[in-house]
Design a protein around this motif. Structure first.
Motif, PDB file in Angstrom:
ATOM      1  N   GLU A  28       0.908  21.733  35.323  1.00 40.03           N
ATOM      2  CA  GLU A  28       2.345  21.456  35.270  1.00 40.03           C
ATOM      3  C   GLU A  28       2.785  21.168  33.838  1.00 40.03           C
ATOM      4  OE1 GLU A  28       5.504  18.384  37.401  1.00 40.03           O
ATOM      5  OE2 GLU A  28       3.459  17.727  36.969  1.00 40.03           O
ATOM      6  N   SER A  29       2.007  20.329  33.124  1.00 39.83           N
ATOM      7  CA  SER A  29       2.336  19.959  31.750  1.00 39.83           C
ATOM      8  C   SER A  29       2.258  21.161  30.814  1.00 39.83           C
ATOM      9  CB  SER A  29       1.385  18.859  31.277  1.00 39.83           C
ATOM     10  OG  SER A  29       1.557  18.586  29.903  1.00 39.83           O
ATOM     11  N   PHE A  30       1.187  21.961  30.943  1.00 35.58           N
ATOM     12  CA  PHE A  30       1.006  23.104  30.049  1.00 35.58           C
ATOM     13  C   PHE A  30       2.102  24.151  30.262  1.00 35.58           C
ATOM     14  CE2 PHE A  30      -3.471  23.265  28.115  1.00 35.58           C
ATOM     15  CZ  PHE A  30      -3.467  21.899  27.907  1.00 35.58           C
ATOM     16  N   PHE A  31       2.477  24.391  31.515  1.00 41.08           N
ATOM     17  CA  PHE A  31       3.517  25.376  31.767  1.00 41.08           C
ATOM     18  C   PHE A  31       4.854  24.897  31.192  1.00 41.08           C
ATOM     19  CE2 PHE A  31       6.766  27.364  34.603  1.00 41.08           C
ATOM     20  CZ  PHE A  31       6.609  28.656  34.122  1.00 41.08           C
ATOM     21  N   ALA A  32       5.158  23.619  31.359  1.00 38.64           N
ATOM     22  CA  ALA A  32       6.407  23.079  30.812  1.00 38.64           C
ATOM     23  C   ALA A  32       6.440  23.196  29.290  1.00 38.64           C
ATOM     24  CB  ALA A  32       6.560  21.616  31.228  1.00 38.64           C
ATOM     25  N   THR A  33       5.278  23.007  28.649  1.00 37.30           N
ATOM     26  CA  THR A  33       5.221  23.042  27.189  1.00 37.30           C
ATOM     27  C   THR A  33       5.276  24.456  26.636  1.00 37.30           C
ATOM     28  OG1 THR A  33       3.935  20.988  27.141  1.00 37.30           O
ATOM     29  CG2 THR A  33       3.828  22.405  25.183  1.00 37.30           C
ATOM     30  N   TRP A  34       4.516  25.369  27.240  1.00 40.45           N
ATOM     31  CA  TRP A  34       4.286  26.667  26.615  1.00 40.45           C
ATOM     32  C   TRP A  34       5.074  27.820  27.224  1.00 40.45           C
ATOM     33  CZ3 TRP A  34       2.507  25.735  22.193  1.00 40.45           C
ATOM     34  CH2 TRP A  34       1.561  24.719  21.966  1.00 40.45           C
ATOM     35  N   GLU A  35       5.752  27.601  28.339  1.00 38.21           N
ATOM     36  CA  GLU A  35       6.493  28.692  28.973  1.00 38.21           C
ATOM     37  C   GLU A  35       7.471  29.387  28.020  1.00 38.21           C
ATOM     38  OE1 GLU A  35       9.765  30.662  30.947  1.00 38.21           O
ATOM     39  OE2 GLU A  35       9.901  28.689  29.970  1.00 38.21           O
ATOM     40  N   PRO A  36       8.169  28.665  27.126  1.00 36.93           N
ATOM     41  CA  PRO A  36       9.100  29.353  26.226  1.00 36.93           C
ATOM     42  C   PRO A  36       8.432  30.346  25.278  1.00 36.93           C
ATOM     43  CG  PRO A  36       9.629  27.016  26.350  1.00 36.93           C
ATOM     44  CD  PRO A  36       8.307  27.193  27.027  1.00 36.93           C
ATOM     45  N   LEU A  37       7.112  30.229  25.065  1.00 39.83           N
ATOM     46  CA  LEU A  37       6.418  31.107  24.130  1.00 39.83           C
ATOM     47  C   LEU A  37       5.633  32.223  24.812  1.00 39.83           C
ATOM     48  CD1 LEU A  37       5.034  28.420  21.648  1.00 39.83           C
ATOM     49  CD2 LEU A  37       6.976  29.954  21.277  1.00 39.83           C
ATOM     50  N   LEU A  38       5.595  32.221  26.123  1.00 44.24           N
ATOM     51  CA  LEU A  38       4.747  33.179  26.832  1.00 44.24           C
ATOM     52  C   LEU A  38       5.169  34.628  26.607  1.00 44.24           C
ATOM     53  CD1 LEU A  38       3.929  31.545  30.284  1.00 44.24           C
ATOM     54  CD2 LEU A  38       2.495  31.751  28.258  1.00 44.24           C
ATOM     55  N   GLU A  39       6.452  34.889  26.618  1.00 41.30           N
ATOM     56  CA  GLU A  39       6.911  36.277  26.521  1.00 41.30           C
ATOM     57  C   GLU A  39       6.527  36.896  25.181  1.00 41.30           C
ATOM     58  OE1 GLU A  39      11.079  38.858  26.759  1.00 41.30           O
ATOM     59  OE2 GLU A  39      11.006  36.792  27.511  1.00 41.30           O
ATOM     60  N   THR A  40       6.614  36.100  24.103  1.00 40.63           N
ATOM     61  CA  THR A  40       6.368  36.661  22.768  1.00 40.63           C
ATOM     62  C   THR A  40       4.952  36.440  22.252  1.00 40.63           C
ATOM     63  OG1 THR A  40       7.289  34.616  21.836  1.00 40.63           O
ATOM     64  CG2 THR A  40       8.774  36.510  22.043  1.00 40.63           C
ATOM     65  N   HIS A  41       4.223  35.483  22.810  1.00 37.05           N
ATOM     66  CA  HIS A  41       2.915  35.136  22.248  1.00 37.05           C
ATOM     67  C   HIS A  41       1.799  35.093  23.291  1.00 37.05           C
ATOM     68  CE1 HIS A  41       4.562  34.115  18.305  1.00 37.05           C
ATOM     69  NE2 HIS A  41       5.544  33.486  18.929  1.00 37.05           N
ATOM     70  N   ARG A  42       1.990  35.754  24.395  1.00 33.20           N
ATOM     71  CA  ARG A  42       1.024  35.651  25.485  1.00 33.20           C
ATOM     72  C   ARG A  42      -0.400  35.989  25.043  1.00 33.20           C
ATOM     73  NH1 ARG A  42       2.023  36.112  31.236  1.00 33.20           N
ATOM     74  NH2 ARG A  42       0.062  36.387  32.361  1.00 33.20           N
ATOM     75  N   ALA A  43      -0.580  37.004  24.230  1.00 34.71           N
ATOM     76  CA  ALA A  43      -1.917  37.443  23.826  1.00 34.71           C
ATOM     77  C   ALA A  43      -2.621  36.424  22.940  1.00 34.71           C
ATOM     78  CB  ALA A  43      -1.825  38.782  23.088  1.00 34.71           C
ATOM     79  N   GLN A  44      -1.887  35.455  22.397  1.00 30.67           N
ATOM     80  CA  GLN A  44      -2.482  34.486  21.478  1.00 30.67           C
ATOM     81  C   GLN A  44      -2.964  33.209  22.177  1.00 30.67           C
ATOM     82  OE1 GLN A  44       1.153  35.275  19.071  1.00 30.67           O
ATOM     83  NE2 GLN A  44      -0.176  34.789  17.340  1.00 30.67           N
ATOM     84  N   PHE A  45      -2.776  33.130  23.468  1.00 27.57           N
ATOM     85  CA  PHE A  45      -3.280  31.972  24.202  1.00 27.57           C
ATOM     86  C   PHE A  45      -4.708  32.235  24.665  1.00 27.57           C
ATOM     87  CE2 PHE A  45       1.262  31.259  24.577  1.00 27.57           C
ATOM     88  CZ  PHE A  45       1.365  29.885  24.440  1.00 27.57           C
ATOM     89  N   PRO A  46      -5.634  31.302  24.419  1.00 23.52           N
ATOM     90  CA  PRO A  46      -6.996  31.486  24.930  1.00 23.52           C
ATOM     91  C   PRO A  46      -6.990  31.609  26.452  1.00 23.52           C
ATOM     92  CG  PRO A  46      -6.899  29.667  23.365  1.00 23.52           C
ATOM     93  CD  PRO A  46      -5.488  30.059  23.663  1.00 23.52           C
ATOM     94  N   GLU A  47      -7.946  32.339  26.974  1.00 22.04           N
ATOM     95  CA  GLU A  47      -7.981  32.619  28.410  1.00 22.04           C
ATOM     96  C   GLU A  47      -7.984  31.353  29.268  1.00 22.04           C
ATOM     97  OE1 GLU A  47     -10.818  34.974  31.647  1.00 22.04           O
ATOM     98  OE2 GLU A  47     -11.016  35.386  29.500  1.00 22.04           O
ATOM     99  N   PRO A  48      -8.820  30.333  28.966  1.00 28.81           N
ATOM    100  CA  PRO A  48      -8.796  29.133  29.818  1.00 28.81           C
ATOM    101  C   PRO A  48      -7.452  28.404  29.778  1.00 28.81           C
ATOM    102  CG  PRO A  48     -10.797  29.217  28.497  1.00 28.81           C
ATOM    103  CD  PRO A  48      -9.886  30.256  27.950  1.00 28.81           C
ATOM    104  N   VAL A  49      -6.820  28.373  28.599  1.00 34.68           N
ATOM    105  CA  VAL A  49      -5.518  27.723  28.487  1.00 34.68           C
ATOM    106  C   VAL A  49      -4.475  28.508  29.280  1.00 34.68           C
ATOM    107  CG1 VAL A  49      -3.686  27.045  26.884  1.00 34.68           C
ATOM    108  CG2 VAL A  49      -6.085  26.671  26.271  1.00 34.68           C
TER     109      VAL A  49
END
Length: 470
Positions: free
Chosen positions: A313-334
Motif C-alpha cells: 500500500e505504501s509503495f504504490f502510494a509513493t511510486w504510482e506517479p512515476l510508473l508510467e514514465t519510469h517503470r523499467a527502472q524499478f527493481p523487480e522485487p520493488v
C-alpha cells in the motif's frame, strides 16, 4: 593527531571543546580516511568536502565566540535518500541519478543546526531491500569481509562508521534498515519511537512505520547523536517538545535490568545456527550477571503477510506517479511490492491493519510483564555481495526478498523503539547483533540497558581496515 578517526564521537567532542582540535581538523582527518578506505568499500560515493569545510569553519568560529552546540562540528554522513542542500540525492535509483537538493530536509536541517558537519551521502539499497547496492553507485562491501554484503538499506552509514570514515551516521528504517547493517558491521543503530525525530517529507505524513534515526560505533555516541536529532518540528506533526533529560546522560549511566525476555527466533522464524549459538551464549552471560532471563516472545505468526500488505500500500502510494514514465527502472522485487499495493483488495488492507493493532497490543502486554525483549537483529550472517537476498536459511525457503528480514520488519509494524547492538562474532569473524525492544518513548531505558550490556561484553569498537577476500 593522525589517529583522530580512531577516536569515538564523545572523545572528539571533548577535544573540540578543549580547543585541542578544530572541526576543520576533523574534516581533514575524515577526508584522508575516506580516500584510503573508499576504494575498498564504496560506502560514501557522494562527497561534499568543500561544503563540509565551510560548515566546519563556521562551527569553529562559533565555538571561539563562546557558542556551543550539541555536536560542535563533528563530521557525519547522511543516507542518500535525504536532502542535503546543494548535494546530489539519488535515492539509490537511476530515476533520480542527477537530482540536486535545493535545501536540507527537516531531519538534516536539525542535525546541522545542532552542529553536524556533513561529509557526504552514504550508499543504500535501490528503493527497498536489505542489500546495499543500486544502479547508480553499485555495491557497498562489508569491511569484515569485502566479499560480503553490509546489509541495508542504511549499509553505507554502517560501513562508514565501522571503518572510521565518519564519527556518526544518519539512517532511516522501514523494515530494519537501521538495525540490519548495524548488526552486520559491529556498530549500533536505533529505530526510535515515531515522533522522536522529524522526518523528511513523505508521501504519507501519517505513516508510523518509516522513521529516521542515528547510527554510531558505540551506545554513548548513539545517544549523543540521538540528542542532536530529536525535537519538535512543525513540519512533522508527530513530533513533540522533549520533556526529559538528555539521552546521553542515560547512556552514561548503565543499568543492569532485573529481567530480560530473550528469544532466538520468535517461535516461528528460521535463524542461522551461529546466531542461535550467540543468542544462547548471550542469555547465559545475562543469567550469570544476575538477570532473570525468560525464554519467551509475543505471538507473531502471520506478521509478514500483514507487513507485505502494508508495504505494498505504501509503495504504490509513493511510486504510482512515476510508473508510467519510469517503470523499467524499478527493481523487480520493488515492482512486485508496488503491484501488490495496486491490486490487493481493500479487505486485505483492513485485515493487515487489524493484525497490526493486535500485534501492538500483544507486544505492549508482553512488555508490561518483561520490560524488554531481546532477539537477533538478523536471521543470517552477512552473505555474498552478488546475492541480492537470501532464498533459504537453514534449509527453510524464503518466500521473497522480505522474508529473511522478518525479525526486524515485524517490530517495525508496532512502532515501538528498538536498539541494535553487537554481541559478538561468528567463528569466521563476522559480527552478530541483537535488537532490544521496549515500550514506546522508553529510549532512555534502552540506552541504559544497551550501555550496560556493552560494558559487560567489552567487545572491540575501534574502526577497522577493510579485510579483503582471502
Amino acid at each position: 593527531m593522525s589517529d583522530l578517526f580512531r577516536r569515538d564521537a564523545l572523545a572528539v567532542r571533548d577535544l573540540l571543546n578543549a580547543g585541542e582540535v578544530t572541526s576543520v581538523d576533523l574534516v581533514h582527518a575524515a577526508s584522508a580516511r575516506l580516500a584510503a578506505v573508499e576504494p575498498e568499500v564504496n560506502a560514501v560515493p557522494t562527497l561534499c568536502l568543500e561544503r563540509a569545510l565551510e560548515q566546519a569553519r563556521a562551527a569553529d568560529e562559533a565555538r571561539r565566540a563562546g557558542s556551543h552546540s550539541l555536536l560542535g562540528g563533528i563530521p557525519i554522513v547522511v543516507k542518500d535518500n535525504n536532502d542535503v542542500a546543494g548535494v546530489r540525492n539519488t535515492g539509490g535509483t537511476s530515476i533520480f541519478r542527477n537530482r540536486i537538493s535545493e535545501s536540507s530536509d527537516r531531519t538534516v536541517a536539525l542535525m546541522e543546526a545542532n552542529g553536524a558537519v556533513v561529509l557526504g551521502k552514504s550508499n543504500l539499497s535501490e528503493l527497498g531491500g536489505a542489500q546495499t547496492t543500486n544502479s547508480v553507485h553499485g555495491a557497498t562491501r562489508n569491511p569484515y569481509d569485502t566479499r560480503l554484503t553490509c546489509g541495508g538499506s542504511s549499509g553505507g552509514s554502517a560501513v562508514a562508521l565501522a571503518t572510521g570514515e565518519a564519527w556518526l551516521a544518519h539512517g532511516n528504517d522501514y523494515g530494519g534498515s537501521l538495525r540490519i547493517p548495524a548488526a552486520f558491521c559491529n556498530v549500533t543503530g536505533l529505530r526510535p519511537t515515531p515522533g522522536r525525530v522529524p522526518r523528511k517529507r513523505l508521501s504519507d505524513p501519517f505513516d508510523t512505520i518509516f522513521v529516521e534515526g542515528p547510527m554510531a560505533r558505540n551506545v554513548a555516541d548513539l545517544a549523543l547523536f540521538f540528542d542532536a536529532m530529536t525535537g519538535f518540528d512543525q513540519g512533522d506533526f508527530l513530533t513533540a517538545a522533549q520533556g526529559e533529560p538528555c539521552f546521553l546522560d542515560a547512556a552514561l549511566n548503565p543499568t543492569r535490568p532485573a529481567r530480560l525476555a530473550i528469544s532466538a527466533d520468535l517461535g516461528v522464524l528460521a535463524v542461522a545456527a551461529p546466531i542461535r549459538e550467540a543468542i544462547e551464549g548471550f542469555a547465559a552471560t545475562m543469567a550469570q550477571a544476575g538477570v532473570a532471563v525468560r525464554r519467551e516472545a509475543p505471538a507473531v505468526g502471520g506478521a509478514m503477510e500483514a507487513f507485505r500488505t502494508l508495504r505494498g500500500e505504501s509503495f504504490f502510494a509513493t511510486w504510482e506517479p512515476l510508473l508510467e514514465t519510469h517503470r523499467a527502472q524499478f527493481p523487480e522485487p520493488v515492482m512486485a511490492d508496488i503491484l501488490r499495493g495496486r491490486d490487493q483488495p481493500g479487505r486485505a488492507i483492513v485485515a493487515a491493519n487489524r493484525y497490526r493493532s493486535d500485534l501492538y497490543r500483544r507486544a505492549v502486554d508482553f512488555l508490561d510483564g518483561n520490560d524488554f525483549l531481546v532477539c537477533p537483529a538478523t536471521q543470517a550472517l552477512p552473505f555474498p555481495i552478488e546475492t541480492l537476498f537470501l532464498t533459504e536459511i537453514e534449509g527453510q525457503a524464503m518466500q521473497d526478498y522480505l522474508d529473511w528480514i522478518a525479525i526486524t520488519a515485524i517490530w517495525s509494524m508496532t512502532g515501538l523503539p528498538t536498539i541494535s547492538i553487537p554481541i559478538g562474532f561468528s567463528q569466521t569473524g563476522l559480527p552478530i547483533g541483537i535488537q532490544i525492544l521496549s515500550h514506546g518513548g522508553r529510549e532512555a531505558d534502552l540506552f541504559r540497558l544497551a550501555a550496560w550490556i556493552e560494558r559487560e561484553l567489552a567487545l572491540p569498537k575501534a574502526p577497522i581496515d577493510p579485510r579483503p577476500a582471502a
